[in-house]
Design a protein around this motif. Structure first.
Motif, short mmCIF file in Angstrom:
data_model
loop_
_atom_site.label_atom_id
_atom_site.label_comp_id
_atom_site.label_asym_id
_atom_site.label_seq_id
_atom_site.Cartn_x
_atom_site.Cartn_y
_atom_site.Cartn_z
N MET A 99 -6.42 28.71 4.39
CA MET A 99 -7.40 27.64 4.50
C MET A 99 -8.22 27.56 3.23
O MET A 99 -8.69 28.56 2.72
N THR A 100 -8.34 26.35 2.70
CA THR A 100 -9.26 26.09 1.61
C THR A 100 -10.23 25.01 2.07
O THR A 100 -10.04 24.40 3.13
N ARG A 101 -11.26 24.78 1.30
CA ARG A 101 -12.28 23.82 1.68
C ARG A 101 -12.44 22.76 0.61
O ARG A 101 -12.23 23.02 -0.57
N SER A 102 -12.81 21.58 1.04
CA SER A 102 -13.18 20.53 0.11
C SER A 102 -14.58 20.07 0.49
O SER A 102 -14.79 19.57 1.60
N VAL A 103 -15.52 20.27 -0.40
CA VAL A 103 -16.91 19.90 -0.13
C VAL A 103 -17.45 19.15 -1.33
O VAL A 103 -16.92 19.23 -2.44
N GLY A 104 -18.53 18.43 -1.11
CA GLY A 104 -19.13 17.64 -2.16
C GLY A 104 -20.04 18.46 -3.06
O GLY A 104 -20.22 19.66 -2.87
N PRO A 105 -20.67 17.79 -4.03
CA PRO A 105 -21.50 18.51 -5.01
C PRO A 105 -22.92 18.78 -4.52
O PRO A 105 -23.68 19.43 -5.23
N GLU A 154 -20.33 15.60 2.64
CA GLU A 154 -18.98 15.60 3.20
C GLU A 154 -18.35 16.98 3.13
O GLU A 154 -18.68 17.79 2.26
N ALA A 155 -17.44 17.24 4.05
CA ALA A 155 -16.74 18.53 4.06
C ALA A 155 -15.41 18.37 4.77
O ALA A 155 -15.28 17.57 5.70
N ALA A 156 -14.42 19.12 4.34
CA ALA A 156 -13.12 19.13 4.99
C ALA A 156 -12.53 20.53 4.91
O ALA A 156 -12.76 21.25 3.95
N ALA A 157 -11.80 20.90 5.94
CA ALA A 157 -11.06 22.17 5.95
C ALA A 157 -9.58 21.84 5.79
O ALA A 157 -9.04 21.03 6.55
N LEU A 158 -8.95 22.42 4.81
CA LEU A 158 -7.52 22.19 4.54
C LEU A 158 -6.77 23.44 4.97
O LEU A 158 -7.00 24.52 4.44
N VAL A 159 -5.87 23.27 5.93
CA VAL A 159 -5.20 24.42 6.53
C VAL A 159 -3.70 24.26 6.40
O VAL A 159 -3.14 23.20 6.73
N ILE A 177 -13.02 13.65 12.08
CA ILE A 177 -14.14 13.59 13.03
C ILE A 177 -15.04 12.42 12.66
O ILE A 177 -15.58 11.73 13.52
N ASP A 178 -15.20 12.17 11.35
CA ASP A 178 -15.85 10.95 10.88
C ASP A 178 -15.31 10.66 9.48
O ASP A 178 -14.58 11.46 8.90
N TRP A 179 -15.66 9.47 8.96
CA TRP A 179 -15.17 9.07 7.64
C TRP A 179 -16.30 9.01 6.62
O TRP A 179 -16.19 8.36 5.59
N LYS A 180 -17.40 9.70 6.88
CA LYS A 180 -18.54 9.64 5.96
C LYS A 180 -18.15 10.19 4.59
O LYS A 180 -17.71 11.33 4.47
N ASN A 181 -18.33 9.39 3.57
CA ASN A 181 -18.06 9.80 2.18
C ASN A 181 -16.63 10.28 1.97
O ASN A 181 -16.36 11.03 1.03
N ALA A 182 -15.71 9.85 2.84
CA ALA A 182 -14.33 10.33 2.73
C ALA A 182 -13.69 9.93 1.41
O ALA A 182 -12.81 10.64 0.90
#
Length: 538
Positions: free
Chosen positions: A1-7, A13-18, A38-43
């Motif tokens: 699992m890695t993560r993608s988060v904003g600055p 925004e945040a995402a978990a990549l598995v 779960i939502d599209w905020k800042n996707a």
């Protein structure tokens, strides 16, 4: 699992990549089969880093807004699912548990296994939280079963080894403890903070200590002081912090004080993209200090290898009485991976001690191996001056050309002549293959998977990857490249720092190509394989 988060420092925004696999997965994939929104905020800020594979599935809540164009224009199936409404139907329910149930149902995960994990993970939150989460997971799995879609994984083989779920940052911290570190000082910085979060309680449990310093300047000077006092010491930082530490690293090199600095690299320059990965601190780690400081620089090849490399770095630092830099990066530092328990490794790590005698103590005595006895403050007869000035063997300041040359040679030779063993890197694949993928550090996993992909296509290639960056392992690398006709350099830097570093030390009488780019998108195995395949067909 890695993560993608904003600055942002907090929120955003945040995402978990598995990546789920029945066998070991060495890196993240380029495309994803399932995307649960779960939502599209800042996707739009990060959706480009997680493209849906052709024929993939997107599950999204219609109440959370419309999918971005990158999703609607992709070759995928979009299914609307009222994730928020389903979560609210359970007292204390959460949307992420609905999402977990959806994915579990689609991949045919055994329900009992998932229930066990959730119960263990949420034990500290109490029975109500566990019951609500299990109820949400059940709803999610039932909903997935009604979608008439399947991404079932083959069952994993029963293993006999203990398995660990660990991040690279945790692993390098554990390696440092195994190496003997008992003091850490650091200022939190993304993406290295988890090294400190791991070390703080771990050091306390074995009689050590971690101090949160006011900045990186203070942290490097604190560990110099602690190491001078006899405690193997470490700090962890990222590129901007490493820049601030350069002057004090020179002090540690001149005063011959052992210490370890873990640099979890991120996208630069300056603040760059703090939450993304790059391999662009190589130049500053190897060449950044003023004068000829002769830093030792090593780089872990995987999450699991962070443990070994962290321990090895402490061994080198303590044995040679010198600073050692460990170049990890965000892509393995913050990745959480399931691995077989690494083998226990024992190094005979020990500083050369000062032994009291009638002779005047020479802290920087010229010895056969270049390493001088090091006293601990308070030892009778062991007093000396440790500073950044050119000095005599006693440690007294000197402006003599002879003293400068003698001690420059001493510090250089002890590092250059040290036996680093076979830990310089890895060489894998059939040595008769004349095409070589040459890389370093964290991209080893992607290069290894690329080599296996090419083998299945009948395109032969082998892998050479460096763990030892400085001093440069000239002889073993030349041996590993023997018989090569084509060499593909793979690295995550805009200017090709690794290729330039290699070429500054050895000739490359081969046909050479470069696959290099800046962050934030990490080079994947498919890109490496495609580059080699195209080359082979020319």
């Amino acid at each position: 699992m890695t993560r993608s988060v904003g600055p942002q420092i907090r929120g955003g925004e945040a995402a978990a990549l598995v990546r789920l696999s029945a066998s070991h997965a060495a890196c993240m994939v380029k495309e994803f089969d399932i995307l649960v929104a779960i939502d599209w905020k800042n996707a739009d800020r990060f959706i480009g880093a997680m493209p849906v594979a052709p024929g993939g599935l997107v599950i999204c809540d219609p109440a959370a807004g419309a999918p971005p164009r990158a999703v609607t224009e992709a070759d995928c199936t979009i299914i609307e699912c009222p994730i928020g409404e389903l979560a609210r139907s359970v007292p204390g329910g959460r949307e992420n548990m609905i999402a977990a149930g959806l994915v579990a149902g689609l991949i045919n995960m055994p329900p009992d296994a998932l229930r066990t994990v959730i119960s263990d993970k949420l034990q500290s939150k109490g029975d109500k939280a566990i019951e609500a989460s299990l109820a949400c997971v059940e709803i999610g799995m039932r909903t997935a079963n009604g979608m008439d879609m399947s991404y079932a994984l083959a069952p994993a083989e029963k293993g006999t080894k203990d398995r660990w779920l660990i991040t690279g940052n945790e692993a390098v911290g554990l390696g440092a403890l195994r190496g003997g570190v008992r003091f850490a000082a650091a200022y939190p910085i993304t993406p290295a903070t988890e090294v400190l979060e791991y070390l703080a309680p771990s050091l306390a449990s074995i009689g050590g200590a971690l101090v949160q310093a006011e900045d990186e300047l203070a942290s490097i000077n604190m560990i110099i002081g602690a190491s001078f006092g006899g405690r193997p010491s470490i700090t962890a930082t990222s590129g901007p912090g490493l820049s601030l530490m350069m002057e004090s690293l020179g002090l540690a090199a001149a005063a011959e004080v052992p210490l370890v600095v873990v640099d979890v690299m991120r996208v630069g320059p300056s603040t760059g993209i703090a939450t993304k990965s790059e391999q662009s601190d190589l130049n500053i780690a190897v060449y950044g200090g003023h004068g000829d400081a002769n830093n030792v620089v090593v780089a872990p090849l995987s999450v699991a290898d962070c443990l070994f490399t962290g321990q090895w770095a402490v061994h080198i630092a303590e044995t040679l009485q010198t600073p050692v830099l460990v170049l990890s990066d965000q892509s393995i530092g913050q990745a959480r991976v399931l691995i077989d328990r690494p083998a226990d490794v024992t190094f005979m790590t020990r500083r050369k001690p000062f032994v009291e005698s009638e002779d005047a103590y020479q802290r920087y005595a010229i010895t056969a191996d270049g390493v001088s006895p090091m006293s601990i403050p308070g030892q009778t007869g062991g007093q000396y001056t440790a500073d950044g000035l050119t000095h005599t063997e006693r440690g007294s300041p000197s402006s003599s050309r002879v003293d400068q040359k003698v001690h420059m040679d001493k510090r250089h030779d002890k590092i250059a002549q040290f036996d680093y063993g076979n830990h310089w890197g890895v060489s894998e694949g059939d040595s008769n293959n004349d095409t070589v993928i040459l890389t370093w550090g964290s991209l080893t996993g992607a290069a290894r998977e690329a080599m296996h992909m090419l083998k299945e296509k009948g395109v032969p290639a082998r892998l050479v990857s460096l763990r030892q960056i400085a001093p440069f392992p000239e002889k073993p690398l030349k041996n590993a490249l023997a018989g090569a006709k084509r060499v593909l350099f793979v690295e995550q830097s805009h200017s090709g720092q690794f290729r330039r570093h290699v070429r500054s030390h050895i000739d490359l009488p081969y046909d050479v190509r470069n696959l290099n780019r800046e962050g934030p998108h990490v080079i994947g195995p498919d890109e490496i394989a495609a580059e080699i395949e195209e080359w082979a067909n020319q």
